[in-house]
Scaffold this motif. Structure first.
Motif, PDB file in Angstrom:
ATOM      1  N   CYS A 206      37.010  16.286 143.544  1.00 10.37           N
ATOM      2  CA  CYS A 206      35.991  15.616 142.697  1.00 10.37           C
ATOM      3  C   CYS A 206      34.686  16.712 142.347  1.00 10.37           C
ATOM      4  O   CYS A 206      34.623  16.561 141.343  1.00 10.37           O
ATOM      5  CB  CYS A 206      35.469  14.456 143.225  1.00 10.37           C
ATOM      6  N   VAL A 207      34.281  17.462 143.445  1.00 13.37           N
ATOM      7  CA  VAL A 207      33.206  17.951 143.188  1.00 13.37           C
ATOM      8  C   VAL A 207      33.320  19.212 142.256  1.00 13.37           C
ATOM      9  O   VAL A 207      32.944  19.426 141.153  1.00 13.37           O
ATOM     10  CB  VAL A 207      32.598  18.527 144.478  1.00 13.37           C
ATOM     11  N   ALA A 208      34.537  19.702 142.217  1.00 11.64           N
ATOM     12  CA  ALA A 208      35.419  20.791 141.498  1.00 11.64           C
ATOM     13  C   ALA A 208      35.282  20.286 140.203  1.00 11.64           C
ATOM     14  O   ALA A 208      34.967  20.954 139.173  1.00 11.64           O
ATOM     15  CB  ALA A 208      36.483  21.290 142.107  1.00 11.64           C
ATOM     16  N   LEU A 209      35.925  19.185 139.951  1.00  4.24           N
ATOM     17  CA  LEU A 209      36.130  18.869 138.549  1.00  4.24           C
ATOM     18  C   LEU A 209      34.774  18.367 137.974  1.00  4.24           C
ATOM     19  O   LEU A 209      34.638  18.803 136.627  1.00  4.24           O
ATOM     20  CB  LEU A 209      37.076  17.182 138.671  1.00  4.24           C
ATOM     21  N   ALA A 210      33.802  17.843 138.623  1.00  2.03           N
ATOM     22  CA  ALA A 210      32.543  17.378 138.093  1.00  2.03           C
ATOM     23  C   ALA A 210      31.838  18.853 137.903  1.00  2.03           C
ATOM     24  O   ALA A 210      31.167  19.022 136.658  1.00  2.03           O
ATOM     25  CB  ALA A 210      31.726  16.646 139.185  1.00  2.03           C
ATOM     26  N   TYR A 211      31.939  19.847 138.549  1.00  4.67           N
ATOM     27  CA  TYR A 211      31.514  21.427 138.187  1.00  4.67           C
ATOM     28  C   TYR A 211      32.118  21.863 136.865  1.00  4.67           C
ATOM     29  O   TYR A 211      31.556  22.391 136.125  1.00  4.67           O
ATOM     30  CB  TYR A 211      31.538  22.371 139.637  1.00  4.67           C
ATOM     31  N   HIS A 212      33.402  21.758 136.946  1.00  2.19           N
ATOM     32  CA  HIS A 212      33.936  22.124 135.765  1.00  2.19           C
ATOM     33  C   HIS A 212      33.564  21.640 134.308  1.00  2.19           C
ATOM     34  O   HIS A 212      33.198  22.308 133.306  1.00  2.19           O
ATOM     35  CB  HIS A 212      35.592  21.935 135.797  1.00  2.19           C
ATOM     36  N   HIS A 213      33.323  20.322 134.393  1.00  4.92           N
ATOM     37  CA  HIS A 213      32.699  19.579 133.228  1.00  4.92           C
ATOM     38  C   HIS A 213      31.447  19.921 133.012  1.00  4.92           C
ATOM     39  O   HIS A 213      31.055  20.047 131.861  1.00  4.92           O
ATOM     40  CB  HIS A 213      32.973  18.074 133.373  1.00  4.92           C
ATOM     41  N   TRP A 214      30.455  19.992 133.972  1.00  4.20           N
ATOM     42  CA  TRP A 214      29.402  20.323 133.646  1.00  4.20           C
ATOM     43  C   TRP A 214      29.250  21.771 133.125  1.00  4.20           C
ATOM     44  O   TRP A 214      28.415  22.087 132.170  1.00  4.20           O
ATOM     45  CB  TRP A 214      28.508  20.526 134.985  1.00  4.20           C
ATOM     46  N   ARG A 215      30.151  22.790 133.861  1.00  3.82           N
ATOM     47  CA  ARG A 215      30.137  24.226 133.264  1.00  3.82           C
ATOM     48  C   ARG A 215      30.625  24.214 131.819  1.00  3.82           C
ATOM     49  O   ARG A 215      29.904  25.191 130.886  1.00  3.82           O
ATOM     50  CB  ARG A 215      30.923  25.048 133.972  1.00  3.82           C
ATOM     51  N   LEU A 216      31.475  23.463 131.479  1.00  4.41           N
ATOM     52  CA  LEU A 216      32.111  23.242 129.907  1.00  4.41           C
ATOM     53  C   LEU A 216      30.920  22.899 128.991  1.00  4.41           C
ATOM     54  O   LEU A 216      30.973  23.450 127.742  1.00  4.41           O
ATOM     55  CB  LEU A 216      33.677  22.475 130.033  1.00  4.41           C
ATOM     56  N   LYS A 217      30.319  21.725 129.362  1.00  6.38           N
ATOM     57  CA  LYS A 217      29.330  21.146 128.654  1.00  6.38           C
ATOM     58  C   LYS A 217      28.334  22.351 128.259  1.00  6.38           C
ATOM     59  O   LYS A 217      27.731  22.417 127.311  1.00  6.38           O
ATOM     60  CB  LYS A 217      28.829  19.828 129.317  1.00  6.38           C
ATOM     61  N   LEU A 218      27.757  22.924 129.424  1.00 10.84           N
ATOM     62  CA  LEU A 218      26.827  23.963 129.281  1.00 10.84           C
ATOM     63  C   LEU A 218      27.246  25.122 128.333  1.00 10.84           C
ATOM     64  O   LEU A 218      26.541  25.577 127.539  1.00 10.84           O
ATOM     65  CB  LEU A 218      26.474  24.718 130.646  1.00 10.84           C
ATOM     66  N   ASN A 219      28.556  25.661 128.723  1.00  8.12           N
ATOM     67  CA  ASN A 219      29.246  26.422 127.683  1.00  8.12           C
ATOM     68  C   ASN A 219      29.243  26.152 126.220  1.00  8.12           C
ATOM     69  O   ASN A 219      28.929  26.876 125.189  1.00  8.12           O
ATOM     70  CB  ASN A 219      30.505  26.812 128.088  1.00  8.12           C
ATOM     71  N   HIS A 220      29.497  24.994 126.030  1.00  5.12           N
ATOM     72  CA  HIS A 220      29.451  24.493 124.766  1.00  5.12           C
ATOM     73  C   HIS A 220      28.025  24.423 123.936  1.00  5.12           C
ATOM     74  O   HIS A 220      28.000  24.391 122.849  1.00  5.12           O
ATOM     75  CB  HIS A 220      30.278  23.106 124.478  1.00  5.12           C
ATOM     76  N   ALA A 221      27.138  23.904 124.576  1.00  5.80           N
ATOM     77  CA  ALA A 221      25.806  23.940 124.339  1.00  5.80           C
ATOM     78  C   ALA A 221      25.419  25.499 123.971  1.00  5.80           C
ATOM     79  O   ALA A 221      24.785  25.703 122.922  1.00  5.80           O
ATOM     80  CB  ALA A 221      24.827  23.657 125.462  1.00  5.80           C
ATOM     81  N   GLU A 222      25.720  26.539 124.742  1.00  2.05           N
ATOM     82  CA  GLU A 222      25.476  28.025 124.367  1.00  2.05           C
ATOM     83  C   GLU A 222      26.156  28.272 123.100  1.00  2.05           C
ATOM     84  O   GLU A 222      25.675  28.826 122.153  1.00  2.05           O
ATOM     85  CB  GLU A 222      25.903  28.722 125.448  1.00  2.05           C
ATOM     86  N   LEU A 223      27.511  27.630 122.980  1.00  2.30           N
ATOM     87  CA  LEU A 223      28.263  27.971 121.921  1.00  2.30           C
ATOM     88  C   LEU A 223      27.671  27.419 120.653  1.00  2.30           C
ATOM     89  O   LEU A 223      27.432  28.123 119.526  1.00  2.30           O
ATOM     90  CB  LEU A 223      29.784  27.386 122.110  1.00  2.30           C
ATOM     91  N   ALA A 224      27.139  26.298 120.612  1.00  2.00           N
ATOM     92  CA  ALA A 224      26.519  25.669 119.432  1.00  2.00           C
ATOM     93  C   ALA A 224      25.334  26.239 119.219  1.00  2.00           C
ATOM     94  O   ALA A 224      25.013  26.552 117.946  1.00  2.00           O
ATOM     95  CB  ALA A 224      26.326  24.194 119.665  1.00  2.00           C
ATOM     96  N   GLU A 225      24.479  26.855 120.116  1.00  2.00           N
ATOM     97  CA  GLU A 225      23.165  27.537 119.846  1.00  2.00           C
ATOM     98  C   GLU A 225      23.788  28.938 118.869  1.00  2.00           C
ATOM     99  O   GLU A 225      22.854  29.130 118.162  1.00  2.00           O
ATOM    100  CB  GLU A 225      22.578  27.962 121.147  1.00  2.00           C
ATOM    101  N   LYS A 226      24.509  29.487 119.392  1.00  2.00           N
ATOM    102  CA  LYS A 226      24.857  30.911 118.927  1.00  2.00           C
ATOM    103  C   LYS A 226      25.367  30.624 117.331  1.00  2.00           C
ATOM    104  O   LYS A 226      25.161  31.537 116.684  1.00  2.00           O
ATOM    105  CB  LYS A 226      26.105  31.515 119.815  1.00  2.00           C
TER     106      LYS A 226
END
Length: 353
Positions: free
Chosen positions: A2-22
């Motif tokens: 569950c922790v690994a899955l939560a980290y994956h979703h957090w990292r994906l959301k962060l990556n998408h925020a960076e993508l949107a900014e770029k």
């Protein structure tokens, strides 16, 4: 787990925020130098992560483009028409390899060509951008009007012998749809594709009718003569109503919904969707094949990509499904190519970065 899955979703959301900014920075730059005017949507799986717009639907500075602005999608129209054809194939009303004469013997070269060849641009038809089109464009409102432009023109090569991308074959497909269903192509598309996919802002809008939030195309080119290089509205270049091959109007959101409906098999079952997404002919560019109304792209970098592009004078459009990466990208512009092309190439590289 569950922790690994939560980290994956957090990292994906962060990556998408960076993508949107770029992407915002990229669009701001090209809009500032007047190289891009249009709308963009990027989605991951079933959820848009960025929807934005730049420039103006009506110049100068009259009506800003919005995320739901209706743009001329040019040849992106072909994948919509192809899905309607494949629905009729799935229902047993059309056969891919039977001569078109079985459905309407009065169509051009009907005894020589098949639905498969029309879908894959291997039937032998050329293009109809000619003096006849120029003379008739203000009267082009039906599929039959477009058929007249090339009805007497010989095929350019024997059907099935090679791929030659063009528009005439898809106009013939529109006529086949009309013959089999008993209604106009335009009415059938609303009933069979747009409404089931919740594409509320998609249609072949007539250019001489006032349509809310529709972008005017602006071009500094001309097919029929010299140009002074200034950007002009394209009202007097195209037929007043587009054909089954081109010049439907849509939004980035509607194209996303179209892909979602396809993947959920609301429009076609899995077998016939896979037929659309399967290579049936080699296209002009290396690493690109043509399916049934869809380009299939495998460049070795972005995984398998399906979709279509569209190019018009005063329009540049891409609707792409990155199947291996899980992304949908739709970019529509009311400027000449490469307005959207240069954006989609940058975004594609961002997706794998």
């Amino acid at each position: 787990r569950c922790v690994a899955l939560a980290y994956h979703h957090w990292r994906l959301k962060l990556n998408h925020a960076e993508l949107a900014e770029k992407v915002h920075v990229l669009l701001d730059h090209h809009a500032a130098v007047d190289q891009f005017s249009g709308a963009l949507l990027i989605a991951y799986e079933h959820q848009p992560i960025l929807t934005t717009a730049r420039g103006f639907a009506i110049h100068p500075d009259v009506l800003p483009n919005q995320s739901d602005t209706k743009f001329n999608i040019a040849s992106v129209t072909k994948m919509l028409t192809a899905v309607a054809v494949m629905q009729l194939v799935a229902a047993g009303k059309l056969d891919l390899h039977t001569p078109v004469a079985a459905y309407d013997r009065n169509l051009p070269h009907a005894s020589q060509i098949t639905v498969h060849q029309l879908l894959t641009h291997t039937a032998g038809f050329g293009r109809y951008w000619n003096d006849a089109y120029r003379a008739a464009r203000s009267d082009l409102r039906t599929v039959a009007d477009y058929i007249k432009l090339f009805a007497a023109t010989p095929l350019e090569f024997a059907p099935g012998t090679r791929h030659h991308y063009g528009n005439a074959g898809y106009v013939v497909l529109g006529a086949v749809i009309e013959q089999v269903t008993g209604v106009s192509y335009y009415d059938h598309m609303r009933q069979a594709v747009y409404q089931p996919a919740a594409m509320c802002d998609t249609d072949h809008f007539e250019l001489d009718l006032p349509i809310a939030n529709r972008a005017v195309g602006y071009t500094n080119q001309h097919w029929f003569g010299p140009t002074d290089g200034r950007r002009r509205a394209n009202h007097f270049i195209y037929g007043v109503k587009g054909s089954p091959a081109e010049h439907c109007f849509s939004t980035v959101g509607d194209l996303f919904r179209f892909f979602q409906a396809l993947q959920a098999h609301f429009l076609l079952d899995a077998r016939h969707t896979n037929l659309c997404f399967s290579p049936h002919a080699a296209a002009e560019q290396p690493g690109v094949s043509y399916g049934y109304g869809f380009h299939i792209i495998d460049d070795g970098r972005h995984g398998l990509v399906v979709g279509h592009g569209g190019r018009a004078l005063g329009g540049d459009a891409f609707a792409l499904l990155y199947l291996d990466l899980g992304y949908t990208v739709a970019i529509l512009s009311n400027y000449d190519r490469p307005a959207a092309r240069r954006i989609v190439d940058h975004v594609a590289d961002m997706l794998i970065a």
